[in-house]
Design an enzyme around this catalytic site. Structure first.
Site, PDB file in Angstrom:
ATOM      1  N   TYR A 172      -0.481  16.407  29.416  1.00 28.66           N
ATOM      2  CA  TYR A 172       0.659  16.030  29.664  1.00 28.66           C
ATOM      3  C   TYR A 172       1.327  15.204  28.694  1.00 28.66           C
ATOM      4  O   TYR A 172       2.461  15.099  28.317  1.00 28.66           O
ATOM      5  CB  TYR A 172       0.432  15.129  30.866  1.00 28.66           C
ATOM      6  CG  TYR A 172       1.767  14.222  31.555  1.00 28.66           C
ATOM      7  CD1 TYR A 172       2.397  15.088  32.377  1.00 28.66           C
ATOM      8  CD2 TYR A 172       1.897  12.954  31.447  1.00 28.66           C
ATOM      9  CE1 TYR A 172       3.601  14.501  32.906  1.00 28.66           C
ATOM     10  CE2 TYR A 172       2.818  12.420  32.126  1.00 28.66           C
ATOM     11  CZ  TYR A 172       3.651  13.199  32.854  1.00 28.66           C
ATOM     12  OH  TYR A 172       4.941  12.597  33.497  1.00 28.66           O
ATOM     13  N   GLY A 200       8.839  18.755  35.951  1.00 30.91           N
ATOM     14  CA  GLY A 200       7.509  18.424  35.012  1.00 30.91           C
ATOM     15  C   GLY A 200       6.064  18.466  36.112  1.00 30.91           C
ATOM     16  O   GLY A 200       6.308  18.169  37.336  1.00 30.91           O
ATOM     17  N   ASN A 216      14.051  17.811  34.042  1.00 31.97           N
ATOM     18  CA  ASN A 216      13.355  16.713  34.704  1.00 31.97           C
ATOM     19  C   ASN A 216      12.107  17.318  35.279  1.00 31.97           C
ATOM     20  O   ASN A 216      10.806  16.744  35.597  1.00 31.97           O
ATOM     21  CB  ASN A 216      14.265  16.371  35.904  1.00 31.97           C
ATOM     22  CG  ASN A 216      13.350  15.599  36.920  1.00 31.97           C
ATOM     23  OD1 ASN A 216      12.985  14.455  36.795  1.00 31.97           O
ATOM     24  ND2 ASN A 216      13.250  16.374  37.981  1.00 31.97           N
TER      25      ASN A 216
HETATM   26  P1  NAP Z   1       7.883  15.630  41.663  1.00 26.20           P
HETATM   27  O1  NAP Z   1       8.199  14.874  42.937  1.00 26.20           O
HETATM   28  O2  NAP Z   1       6.661  16.191  41.491  1.00 26.20           O
HETATM   29  O3  NAP Z   1       8.784  16.575  41.292  1.00 26.20           O
HETATM   30  C1  NAP Z   1       8.870  17.545  40.282  1.00 26.20           C
HETATM   31  C2  NAP Z   1       9.953  18.846  40.442  1.00 26.20           C
HETATM   32  O4  NAP Z   1       9.791  19.654  39.251  1.00 26.20           O
HETATM   33  C3  NAP Z   1       9.927  19.457  41.752  1.00 26.20           C
HETATM   34  O5  NAP Z   1      11.022  19.539  42.229  1.00 26.20           O
HETATM   35  C4  NAP Z   1       9.293  20.728  41.409  1.00 26.20           C
HETATM   36  O6  NAP Z   1       9.620  21.833  42.150  1.00 26.20           O
HETATM   37  C5  NAP Z   1       9.622  20.933  39.907  1.00 26.20           C
HETATM   38  N1  NAP Z   1       9.000  22.141  39.132  1.00 26.20           N
HETATM   39  C6  NAP Z   1       7.235  21.801  38.663  1.00 26.20           C
HETATM   40  N2  NAP Z   1       7.244  22.742  38.000  1.00 26.20           N
HETATM   41  C7  NAP Z   1       8.446  23.721  38.008  1.00 26.20           C
HETATM   42  C8  NAP Z   1       8.363  25.041  37.530  1.00 26.20           C
HETATM   43  N3  NAP Z   1       7.703  25.586  36.934  1.00 26.20           N
HETATM   44  N4  NAP Z   1       9.816  25.330  37.639  1.00 26.20           N
HETATM   45  C9  NAP Z   1      10.565  24.880  38.191  1.00 26.20           C
HETATM   46  N5  NAP Z   1      10.609  23.745  38.893  1.00 26.20           N
HETATM   47  C10 NAP Z   1       9.445  23.040  38.933  1.00 26.20           C
HETATM   48  O7  NAP Z   1       7.557  14.695  40.317  1.00 26.20           O
HETATM   49  P2  NAP Z   1       8.469  13.404  39.904  1.00 26.20           P
HETATM   50  O8  NAP Z   1       7.685  12.350  39.930  1.00 26.20           O
HETATM   51  O9  NAP Z   1       9.660  13.343  40.545  1.00 26.20           O
HETATM   52  O10 NAP Z   1       8.886  13.563  38.426  1.00 26.20           O
HETATM   53  C11 NAP Z   1       9.733  13.914  37.675  1.00 26.20           C
HETATM   54  C12 NAP Z   1       9.948  14.358  36.115  1.00 26.20           C
HETATM   55  O11 NAP Z   1       9.449  12.660  35.962  1.00 26.20           O
HETATM   56  C13 NAP Z   1       8.582  14.779  35.712  1.00 26.20           C
HETATM   57  O12 NAP Z   1       9.020  15.373  34.418  1.00 26.20           O
HETATM   58  C14 NAP Z   1       7.471  13.437  35.471  1.00 26.20           C
HETATM   59  O13 NAP Z   1       6.726  14.128  34.420  1.00 26.20           O
HETATM   60  C15 NAP Z   1       8.451  12.627  35.030  1.00 26.20           C
HETATM   61  N6  NAP Z   1       7.713  11.580  35.313  1.00 26.20           N
HETATM   62  C16 NAP Z   1       7.646  10.827  36.659  1.00 26.20           C
HETATM   63  C17 NAP Z   1       6.939   9.501  36.683  1.00 26.20           C
HETATM   64  C18 NAP Z   1       6.578   8.963  38.068  1.00 26.20           C
HETATM   65  O14 NAP Z   1       6.084   7.639  38.227  1.00 26.20           O
HETATM   66  N7  NAP Z   1       6.803   9.595  39.161  1.00 26.20           N
HETATM   67  C19 NAP Z   1       6.681   8.683  35.762  1.00 26.20           C
HETATM   68  C20 NAP Z   1       7.178   9.122  34.441  1.00 26.20           C
HETATM   69  C21 NAP Z   1       7.411  10.372  34.179  1.00 26.20           C
HETATM   70  P3  NAP Z   1       8.761  22.669  43.248  1.00 26.20           P
HETATM   71  O15 NAP Z   1       8.541  21.393  44.258  1.00 26.20           O
HETATM   72  O16 NAP Z   1       9.803  23.481  43.744  1.00 26.20           O
HETATM   73  O17 NAP Z   1       7.809  23.144  42.487  1.00 26.20           O
END
Ligand code: NAP
Length: 248
Positions: A155, A92, A90
């Site tokens: 992305y 990203g 997850n």
């Molecule tokens: P988020 O709140 O920004 O969470 C991302 C998580 O990934 C955070 O816990 C972050 O940890 C971790 N992370 C990022 N880079 C990392 C690294 N290099 N090593 C380890 N951990 C890392 O994002 P989200 O919206 O929940 O998204 C989660 C996933 O869903 C992503 O893959 C995103 O592309 C996908 N997605 C999201 C949406 C949306 O509408 N939100 C839609 C489609 C897909 P730290 O904070 O500790 O860095």
């Protein structure tokens, strides 16, 4: 849906919006859950909050771009909780800009975290899953990996690529009781999306036939289903969860 008692689950990026909901849903169904993080203060605060809600989630400080660090993390989780039965990739990031303005750094950062990170975490758990004859891997991609999006060549390359990985690995491990699937969320009401100015958010919502954003619990419920016993015949698939915004 059968419960996940005795299963050990690793959710990468579990302290973020969608990841946290996935950790909690898996824990509610009885799994022992672990996640990794980069930001220690944020992760420890989050761990306390979820503990107060009754969920014990183990946390490990590992960047998914660190190949050896990921291998060590898996060993540590196996020592602390047991072999990893469920993996949700997850973690990203986005670094949006048009290709014309895309620096090599922005390109590399997104590829390294979203794609290479998935390799780094998945590779060390697959053999154990196939040896034990049971495993569930779910990769969190995006609607934009299915339809493309201006300003996201980096992305969308990773999110489309994640599903290529899903399909190939699914074929490699299908006979060993391991399933691999992709979930492609559309716009979900995470902090990031809610921080978008309201008038822009309203324009986005106007393009979604369901007339609303998705919520993190809906994504988590789909992931838990894919990790259940009942989903054993479901593999190599890409589940769109976008309120009808993109159909194919
Ligand atoms: P988020 O709140 O920004 O969470 C991302 C998580 O990934 C955070 O816990 C972050 O940890 C971790 N992370 C990022 N880079 C990392 C690294 N290099 N090593 C380890 N951990 C890392 O994002 P989200 O919206 O929940 O998204 C989660 C996933 O869903 C992503 O893959 C995103 O592309 C996908 N997605 C999201 C949406 C949306 O509408 N939100 C839609 C489609 C897909 P730290 O904070 O500790 O860095």
């Amino acid at each position: 849906m059968s419960n996940l008692e005795e299963k050990v689950a690793l959710v990468t990026g579990g302290t973020g919006g969608i990841g946290a909901a996935i950790c909690i849903d898996l824990a509610k169904r009885g799994a022992k859950v672990a996640t990794n993080y980069r930001n220690k203060e944020k992760a420890e605060e989050w761990q306390k909050e979820v503990k107060a809600q009754g969920y014990d989630i183990a946390i490990y400080q590992v960047d998914v771009t660190d190949t050896e660090g990921c291998q060590e993390m898996i060993k540590q989780i196996e020592a602390d909780l047991g072999p990893v039965d469920i993996l949700v990739n997850n973690a990203g990031i986005t670094k949006d800009t048009t290709l014309k303005k895309m620096t090599r750094e922005k390109w590399d950062d997104v590829i390294n975290i979203n794609l290479n990170g998935m390799f780094n975490v998945t590779q060390p758990v697959v053999e154990g899953m196939t040896d034990r004859g049971w495993g569930r891997i779910v990769n969190i991609a995006s609607v934009n990996g299915q339809k493309g999006q201006i300003g996201q060549t980096n992305y969308t390359t990773t999110k489309a690529g994640m599903h290529g990985f899903t399909m190939s690995l699914a074929q490699e491990v299908a006979r060993k009781g391991v399933t691999v699937n992709t979930v492609s969320p559309g716009y979900i009401a995470t902090e990031m999306v809610m921080a978008v100015p309201e008038e822009i958010r309203e324009k986005i919502i106007a393009q979604i036939p369901a007339g609303r954003l998705g919520n993190v619990e809906e994504v988590a419920a789909m992931v838990s289903f894919l990790c259940s016993e009942e989903a054993g015949f479901t593999t190599g698939a890409n589940f769109a969860m976008n309120g009808g915004q993109h159909m194919h």
